[in-house]
Design an enzyme around this catalytic site. Sequence first.
Site, short mmCIF file in Angstrom:
data_model
loop_
_atom_site.label_atom_id
_atom_site.label_comp_id
_atom_site.label_asym_id
_atom_site.label_seq_id
_atom_site.Cartn_x
_atom_site.Cartn_y
_atom_site.Cartn_z
N ASP A 180 11.12 4.91 0.84
CA ASP A 180 11.15 3.69 0.05
C ASP A 180 12.24 3.80 -1.02
O ASP A 180 12.70 4.90 -1.33
CB ASP A 180 9.76 3.47 -0.58
CG ASP A 180 9.71 2.29 -1.51
OD1 ASP A 180 10.06 1.17 -1.10
OD2 ASP A 180 9.31 2.48 -2.68
N ASP A 212 12.73 1.36 -4.44
CA ASP A 212 12.29 1.12 -5.82
C ASP A 212 11.03 1.91 -6.13
O ASP A 212 10.03 1.80 -5.42
CB ASP A 212 12.01 -0.37 -6.03
CG ASP A 212 13.24 -1.24 -5.85
OD1 ASP A 212 13.99 -1.40 -6.82
OD2 ASP A 212 13.47 -1.73 -4.73
N ASP A 239 5.80 5.01 -2.93
CA ASP A 239 5.20 5.12 -4.25
C ASP A 239 4.01 4.20 -4.45
O ASP A 239 3.47 4.14 -5.56
CB ASP A 239 6.25 4.80 -5.34
CG ASP A 239 6.62 3.33 -5.36
OD1 ASP A 239 6.90 2.75 -4.29
OD2 ASP A 239 6.64 2.74 -6.46
#
Length: 225
Positions: free
Chosen positions: A15, A17, A175
Amino acid sequence: MALLQHTEFQAAIVDLDGTMVDTVGDFEVALRLALADLGWPPVGRDFIARTVGKGSEYLLLRTLEQVGAPAELYEQAWARYQHHYIGINGQHSAVYPGVIEGLQALRALGLRLACITNKPNSFARPLLALKGLDGYFEHAFGGDAFPHKKPHPMPLLKACEALGTAPGRTLMVGDSSNDAAAARAAGCPVVLVNYGYNHGEPVANAAPDAIVGSLTELPALLRGG
């Protein structure tokens, strides 16, 4: 943990961001400028950190709702937001410690890498290039690359197709609960970092296979593979 150490991994999907780059500053500036253009006040950094992760469209809709602006303003706000975000993309963000070293280590293990993000392609690819991350990835797919975004499994399955790897041997590194849900639905093992944006919730609630504080911890987790 045992699953990770007993899987012979072929690839990793990472991922963007909140996992590789702290981009809240970019969101904060672009939203502030777009809202000011339309005569609305800015939103706080904490609100942004809780709201990012489901795509820029979702972030903007929730932002308009937060300031009390009518939903009908969305198209105009989206145009202003795109204009400002492209102009400041990457200027108020930073690569998290350990990301470069972690990506290098994954490559050294022989894993093929792809980046999957809900950020639009027009934002994601320039950011990867600006931060010197693009060279680590064979493929990078933004949130508008496919009909569905994470937490739908489609982006992960499409990435596996592009890499030529089996989902069960492709690690998802993210995240948030979006990353975990997409990975589970696609059949990918998943590791979450503990420093990103998870809608204000502990990442442990998403029940990943492991939680790390840096991408540099990944090789040790996979050492048994």
